[in-house]
Design a protein around this motif. Sequence first.
Motif, PDB file in Angstrom:
ATOM      1  N   VAL A   1       0.868  -1.172   0.000  1.00 31.66           N
ATOM      2  CA  VAL A   1       0.000   0.000   0.000  1.00 31.66           C
ATOM      3  C   VAL A   1       0.906   1.224   0.000  1.00 31.66           C
ATOM      4  CG1 VAL A   1      -1.750   1.272   1.270  1.00 31.66           C
ATOM      5  CG2 VAL A   1      -1.784  -1.219   1.265  1.00 31.66           C
ATOM      6  N   ILE A   2       0.705   2.111  -0.952  1.00 30.86           N
ATOM      7  CA  ILE A   2       1.522   3.325  -1.069  1.00 30.86           C
ATOM      8  C   ILE A   2       0.815   4.469  -0.347  1.00 30.86           C
ATOM      9  CG2 ILE A   2       2.565   4.991  -2.647  1.00 30.86           C
ATOM     10  CD1 ILE A   2       3.793   2.222  -2.826  1.00 30.86           C
ATOM     11  N   VAL A   3       1.533   5.102   0.573  1.00 32.06           N
ATOM     12  CA  VAL A   3       1.036   6.284   1.279  1.00 32.06           C
ATOM     13  C   VAL A   3       1.786   7.476   0.703  1.00 32.06           C
ATOM     14  CG1 VAL A   3       0.775   7.403   3.519  1.00 32.06           C
ATOM     15  CG2 VAL A   3       0.645   4.912   3.342  1.00 32.06           C
ATOM     16  N   PHE A   4       1.063   8.407   0.077  1.00 33.76           N
ATOM     17  CA  PHE A   4       1.688   9.564  -0.567  1.00 33.76           C
ATOM     18  C   PHE A   4       1.123  10.832   0.046  1.00 33.76           C
ATOM     19  CE2 PHE A   4       1.896  12.801  -3.937  1.00 33.76           C
ATOM     20  CZ  PHE A   4       3.249  12.782  -4.176  1.00 33.76           C
ATOM     21  N   LYS A   5       2.018  11.686   0.538  1.00 34.33           N
ATOM     22  CA  LYS A   5       1.602  12.951   1.143  1.00 34.33           C
ATOM     23  C   LYS A   5       2.215  14.092   0.348  1.00 34.33           C
ATOM     24  CE  LYS A   5       1.380  11.033   5.756  1.00 34.33           C
ATOM     25  NZ  LYS A   5       1.820  11.161   7.136  1.00 34.33           N
ATOM     26  N   LYS A   6       1.458  15.169   0.182  1.00 34.53           N
ATOM     27  CA  LYS A   6       1.958  16.318  -0.563  1.00 34.53           C
ATOM     28  C   LYS A   6       1.299  17.582  -0.025  1.00 34.53           C
ATOM     29  CE  LYS A   6       2.020  18.466  -4.961  1.00 34.53           C
ATOM     30  NZ  LYS A   6       2.527  18.578  -6.195  1.00 34.53           N
ATOM     31  N   HIS A   7       2.103  18.611   0.127  1.00 30.86           N
ATOM     32  CA  HIS A   7       1.577  19.938   0.450  1.00 30.86           C
ATOM     33  C   HIS A   7       1.770  20.796  -0.790  1.00 30.86           C
ATOM     34  CE1 HIS A   7       2.430  19.369   5.033  1.00 30.86           C
ATOM     35  NE2 HIS A   7       1.555  18.509   4.557  1.00 30.86           N
ATOM     36  N   ARG A   8       0.705  21.304  -1.327  1.00 34.11           N
ATOM     37  CA  ARG A   8       0.826  22.058  -2.568  1.00 34.11           C
ATOM     38  C   ARG A   8       1.560  23.381  -2.324  1.00 34.11           C
ATOM     39  NH1 ARG A   8      -4.857  24.602  -4.373  1.00 34.11           N
ATOM     40  NH2 ARG A   8      -5.185  25.897  -2.543  1.00 34.11           N
ATOM     41  N   ARG A   9       2.328  23.752  -3.306  1.00 31.82           N
ATOM     42  CA  ARG A   9       3.119  24.986  -3.323  1.00 31.82           C
ATOM     43  C   ARG A   9       4.180  25.053  -2.224  1.00 31.82           C
ATOM     44  NH1 ARG A   9      -2.160  26.954  -4.032  1.00 31.82           N
ATOM     45  NH2 ARG A   9      -2.164  27.780  -1.921  1.00 31.82           N
ATOM     46  N   LYS A  10       4.496  23.963  -1.561  1.00 32.14           N
ATOM     47  CA  LYS A  10       5.485  23.980  -0.484  1.00 32.14           C
ATOM     48  C   LYS A  10       6.683  23.087  -0.801  1.00 32.14           C
ATOM     49  CE  LYS A  10       2.791  26.441   2.089  1.00 32.14           C
ATOM     50  NZ  LYS A  10       2.928  27.866   1.956  1.00 32.14           N
ATOM     51  N   SER A  11       6.713  22.470  -1.960  1.00 36.12           N
ATOM     52  CA  SER A  11       7.782  21.569  -2.362  1.00 36.12           C
ATOM     53  C   SER A  11       7.947  20.425  -1.352  1.00 36.12           C
ATOM     54  CB  SER A  11       9.093  22.341  -2.521  1.00 36.12           C
ATOM     55  OG  SER A  11      10.116  21.496  -2.965  1.00 36.12           O
ATOM     56  N   TYR A  12       6.829  19.915  -0.868  1.00 33.56           N
ATOM     57  CA  TYR A  12       6.842  18.828   0.098  1.00 33.56           C
ATOM     58  C   TYR A  12       6.164  17.613  -0.507  1.00 33.56           C
ATOM     59  CZ  TYR A  12       5.613  16.032   4.188  1.00 33.56           C
ATOM     60  OH  TYR A  12       5.456  15.004   5.079  1.00 33.56           O
ATOM     61  N   ARG A  13       6.906  16.527  -0.632  1.00 36.54           N
ATOM     62  CA  ARG A  13       6.363  15.245  -1.075  1.00 36.54           C
ATOM     63  C   ARG A  13       6.989  14.147  -0.232  1.00 36.54           C
ATOM     64  NH1 ARG A  13       7.096  15.013  -7.385  1.00 36.54           N
ATOM     65  NH2 ARG A  13       8.851  16.330  -6.900  1.00 36.54           N
ATOM     66  N   LYS A  14       6.178  13.195   0.182  1.00 40.47           N
ATOM     67  CA  LYS A  14       6.680  12.092   0.983  1.00 40.47           C
ATOM     68  C   LYS A  14       5.975  10.820   0.537  1.00 40.47           C
ATOM     69  CE  LYS A  14       7.138  10.621   5.757  1.00 40.47           C
ATOM     70  NZ  LYS A  14       6.819  10.914   7.151  1.00 40.47           N
ATOM     71  N   THR A  15       6.729   9.767   0.272  1.00 38.96           N
ATOM     72  CA  THR A  15       6.174   8.487  -0.139  1.00 38.96           C
ATOM     73  C   THR A  15       6.601   7.433   0.880  1.00 38.96           C
ATOM     74  OG1 THR A  15       6.364   9.131  -2.449  1.00 38.96           O
ATOM     75  CG2 THR A  15       6.024   6.813  -2.003  1.00 38.96           C
ATOM     76  N   GLN A  16       5.635   6.614   1.273  1.00 43.96           N
ATOM     77  CA  GLN A  16       5.918   5.568   2.235  1.00 43.96           C
ATOM     78  C   GLN A  16       5.115   4.339   1.843  1.00 43.96           C
ATOM     79  OE1 GLN A  16       4.850   6.703   6.189  1.00 43.96           O
ATOM     80  NE2 GLN A  16       5.661   4.863   7.116  1.00 43.96           N
ATOM     81  N   GLY A  17       5.685   3.154   2.004  1.00 44.74           N
ATOM     82  CA  GLY A  17       4.989   1.920   1.670  1.00 44.74           C
ATOM     83  C   GLY A  17       4.738   1.077   2.905  1.00 44.74           C
ATOM     84  N   HIS A  18       3.737   0.187   2.817  1.00 46.18           N
ATOM     85  CA  HIS A  18       3.414  -0.694   3.934  1.00 46.18           C
ATOM     86  C   HIS A  18       2.883  -2.021   3.398  1.00 46.18           C
ATOM     87  CE1 HIS A  18       2.015  -2.045   7.829  1.00 46.18           C
ATOM     88  NE2 HIS A  18       0.866  -2.349   7.266  1.00 46.18           N
TER      89      HIS A  18
END
Length: 102
Positions: free
Chosen positions: A71-88
């Motif tokens: 399961v891919i967990v993807f987090k993003k904050h728009r316009r903040k250059s923040y992306r994080k990907t995590q798997g489980h």
Amino acid sequence: MYAIIETCGKQFRVQEGNKIVIDRLAAEIGNEVTFDHVVMLGGDNAKFGAPYIDGAKVTAKVIEHGRGEKVIVFKKHRRKSYRKTQGHRQDYTALTITGINA
């Protein structure tokens, strides 16, 4: 006849011969597992527990242990250059229901 059992914080509706997949149990492959947290016995004469039925047991045989799909967990904050990907991957145990004793 069917039963509703509670294990690993979840409830499952089982019949004899069913295959269910639950969270990992500490049991060897081929061993028998007994569940005494039977919430309901269904059929012609249904019985309900408060919270469990006394003396009712469900037995199952351990078929395999494994890990589920990723399961891919993807987090993003728009316009903040923040992306994080995590798997489980969740560990599981597959069981075959061998008997329901009322």
